[in-house]
Scaffold this motif. Sequence first.
Motif, short mmCIF file in Angstrom:
data_model
loop_
_atom_site.label_atom_id
_atom_site.label_comp_id
_atom_site.label_asym_id
_atom_site.label_seq_id
_atom_site.Cartn_x
_atom_site.Cartn_y
_atom_site.Cartn_z
N LEU A 44 0.71 -1.16 -0.08
CA LEU A 44 0.04 0.01 -0.02
C LEU A 44 0.88 1.33 -0.15
CD1 LEU A 44 -3.01 0.82 0.02
CD2 LEU A 44 -2.62 0.85 2.50
N ILE A 45 1.90 1.05 0.66
CA ILE A 45 2.83 2.39 0.80
C ILE A 45 3.52 2.60 -0.60
CG2 ILE A 45 5.14 3.29 1.54
CD1 ILE A 45 4.36 1.96 4.33
N ALA A 46 3.87 1.42 -1.15
CA ALA A 46 4.42 1.68 -2.67
C ALA A 46 3.47 2.22 -3.72
CB ALA A 46 4.98 0.25 -3.07
N VAL A 47 2.25 1.77 -3.61
CA VAL A 47 1.26 2.14 -4.40
C VAL A 47 0.98 3.63 -4.26
CG1 VAL A 47 -1.26 1.83 -5.31
CG2 VAL A 47 0.28 -0.17 -4.83
N ALA A 48 0.92 4.13 -2.88
CA ALA A 48 0.37 5.41 -2.61
C ALA A 48 1.65 6.24 -2.86
CB ALA A 48 0.19 5.42 -1.03
N ALA A 49 3.09 6.00 -2.74
CA ALA A 49 3.96 6.67 -3.15
C ALA A 49 4.07 6.78 -4.71
CB ALA A 49 5.35 5.91 -2.71
N ILE A 50 3.62 5.86 -5.44
CA ILE A 50 3.63 6.03 -6.86
C ILE A 50 2.55 6.99 -7.46
CG2 ILE A 50 3.29 4.75 -9.11
CD1 ILE A 50 4.65 2.39 -7.81
N TRP A 51 1.45 6.75 -6.81
CA TRP A 51 0.38 7.86 -7.00
C TRP A 51 0.53 9.30 -6.75
CZ3 TRP A 51 -3.62 7.27 -10.27
CH2 TRP A 51 -4.62 8.16 -10.31
N LEU A 52 1.29 9.44 -5.81
CA LEU A 52 1.72 10.71 -5.18
C LEU A 52 2.78 11.26 -6.08
CD1 LEU A 52 1.51 13.26 -3.13
CD2 LEU A 52 3.19 12.19 -1.82
N SER A 90 -5.82 2.39 3.75
CA SER A 90 -4.74 2.48 4.86
C SER A 90 -5.22 2.03 6.21
CB SER A 90 -4.27 3.64 4.74
OG SER A 90 -5.02 4.86 5.41
N ALA A 91 -6.51 2.18 6.48
CA ALA A 91 -7.02 1.78 7.67
C ALA A 91 -6.87 0.22 8.19
CB ALA A 91 -8.49 1.91 7.97
N ALA A 92 -6.57 -0.50 7.21
CA ALA A 92 -6.20 -2.01 7.24
C ALA A 92 -4.77 -2.38 7.47
CB ALA A 92 -6.79 -2.81 6.12
N ALA A 93 -4.28 -1.24 7.22
CA ALA A 93 -2.45 -1.57 7.68
C ALA A 93 -2.39 -1.31 9.03
CB ALA A 93 -1.70 -0.58 6.80
N CYS A 94 -1.18 -1.62 9.52
CA CYS A 94 -0.70 -1.57 11.20
C CYS A 94 0.57 -0.68 11.35
CB CYS A 94 -0.77 -3.16 11.45
SG CYS A 94 0.48 -4.12 10.70
N GLY A 95 0.58 -0.49 12.40
CA GLY A 95 1.72 0.30 12.91
C GLY A 95 2.17 1.58 12.04
N ARG A 96 3.41 1.74 11.84
CA ARG A 96 4.05 2.86 11.28
C ARG A 96 3.67 2.66 9.74
NH1 ARG A 96 10.30 2.22 11.89
NH2 ARG A 96 9.54 -0.04 11.49
N ARG A 98 0.64 2.02 8.55
CA ARG A 98 -0.59 2.59 8.55
C ARG A 98 -0.45 4.15 8.33
NH1 ARG A 98 -4.70 1.72 13.25
NH2 ARG A 98 -4.69 -0.16 12.21
N ARG A 99 0.21 4.78 9.23
CA ARG A 99 0.55 6.33 9.15
C ARG A 99 1.17 6.63 7.91
NH1 ARG A 99 2.13 4.70 14.50
NH2 ARG A 99 4.45 4.87 14.04
N TRP A 100 2.32 5.91 7.26
CA TRP A 100 2.98 6.40 6.09
C TRP A 100 1.97 6.31 4.83
CZ3 TRP A 100 7.24 8.55 4.56
CH2 TRP A 100 8.27 8.80 5.45
N ALA A 101 1.13 5.15 4.83
CA ALA A 101 0.07 5.00 3.89
C ALA A 101 -0.80 6.22 3.83
CB ALA A 101 -0.40 3.81 3.63
N ALA A 102 -1.41 6.43 5.02
CA ALA A 102 -2.35 7.51 5.17
C ALA A 102 -1.79 8.99 4.76
CB ALA A 102 -2.92 7.70 6.60
N SER A 103 -0.55 9.04 5.27
CA SER A 103 0.04 10.61 4.84
C SER A 103 0.25 10.66 3.35
CB SER A 103 1.56 10.55 5.55
OG SER A 103 1.35 10.52 7.05
N LEU A 104 0.72 9.39 2.89
CA LEU A 104 1.13 9.52 1.31
C LEU A 104 -0.41 9.84 0.54
CD1 LEU A 104 3.67 6.88 0.94
CD2 LEU A 104 4.21 9.36 0.94
N THR A 105 -1.29 9.11 0.68
CA THR A 105 -2.51 9.06 0.06
C THR A 105 -3.21 10.33 0.49
OG1 THR A 105 -3.60 7.79 1.73
CG2 THR A 105 -2.79 6.74 -0.09
N GLY A 106 -3.08 10.70 1.62
CA GLY A 106 -3.66 12.21 2.20
C GLY A 106 -3.09 13.25 1.54
N ALA A 107 -2.02 13.42 1.14
CA ALA A 107 -1.17 14.24 0.46
C ALA A 107 -1.70 14.49 -1.10
CB ALA A 107 0.13 14.33 0.38
N ALA A 108 -1.75 13.14 -1.55
CA ALA A 108 -2.28 13.01 -3.23
C ALA A 108 -3.82 13.74 -3.08
CB ALA A 108 -2.18 11.77 -3.59
#
Length: 404
Positions: A44-52, A90-96, A98-108
């Motif tokens: 999820l982090i990888a996909v979110a980073a690519i989309w951002l 991103s709510a289904a991810a865990c720990g850090r 989740r925060r990274w995925a939410a931050s990246l997708t939230g920025a996009a």
Amino acid sequence: MTPEQTVTDPVDEAAPKTRPEPAPASSRARRTARLLRLWYGRALIAVAAIWLLYAVLRWLTSGRWHWAILLDAAPPLLLVAVPAVLLAASAAACGRRRRWAASLTGAALVLALITGSGFNWPALWRDPGEVPPGALHVVSLNTQYWGQASSPDKVYELLHRQKADVYTLQEHVAWQPGLGEDGYSRLDDDARLRAEFPGYHIARRGELLTLSRFPIVAEPAVGPGAALDADPGTPFSRVFARDKVMRTDLKVKGKIFSVYNVHITVPLAPDNLNLFSGYDFDSYFRRKFDWRQEELHGLEKDLDGNRHPAVIAGDFNSTDSMRDLDGLRERADDALRANTDFLPLSWKFDAPAGFEWDSVFNRALPLWRVDWSFTAGDVQLHRYEFRPTDGLSEHRLQDLWLSL
């Protein structure tokens, strides 16, 4: 007991050996679930980073680089929907993770919302009110080659139902499929236009046709059209390709009112998408980009020197998320302020196909607004709506009511 009397019990080799008890199935399931959530979070982090990265690059290059049209082709709704879905995921991810995925997708998501989402937020609370008596009625429509795939009679029927004071019409042209940019020819139907619209004044330039109840007092050339006027022998195909903005000055109740009829060059045509044809795509995109910039800058320059109230309406082949219209937005006001649709869309609705061989690009996918209207100067806009064309055109009809 003496040491000699100490007896060591022999080991019974035949006795069964003690085995560790197997882990409960629930423990294995938990470990598997944790492993899956770990890799889910990483993916999820990888996909979110690519989309951002895509969202940022698209915004930085839009209207600045000729290859950016491939990034800009996505409808604005998709630019919002994808990060919104990723943010929920991103709510289904865990720990850090989740925060990274939410931050990246939230920025996009924030970037999409503030740089052109296509949403008309004021429509949720705004009431444009009633149209006052005596308001000027303006209609704009891309007629899809003057109803060539349906019938020109249907074009006239649709236009007559509007009972407009001014019509700004695009693609008033004859077109022969298969010849590319050389397949366009002038549509000589002035006699029928006068018969269908008695008392109207007619102005035409290339594919652009403006009909007005009010006298036309001037038709100054705008942008590339000025150079074309200098050479009366210019082939019509060249006029069609390069003369994309027509200005007509009308005399309305003692005032001069400028009407701009616009059809900005399409940045990408589906008949040039064969990646294995050896086609020079770089030159193609650069030429289209340069033409669009010349047309838009010519319009902006003319507006800078025009002190009359004006309406600018037509098919801009640009979406809300594209930066091509930034200069125009600085000089004129989007008519959307008098529209009540939360998600105004104008293209691509069901209509007879222009490219019959193409079964993908001619599907009805009404996800874009590429038709725009603006006002400049002392113009009071009462109502702005997109109306259906009964299958005549892929574009919706723009309907404006205003006062000077």
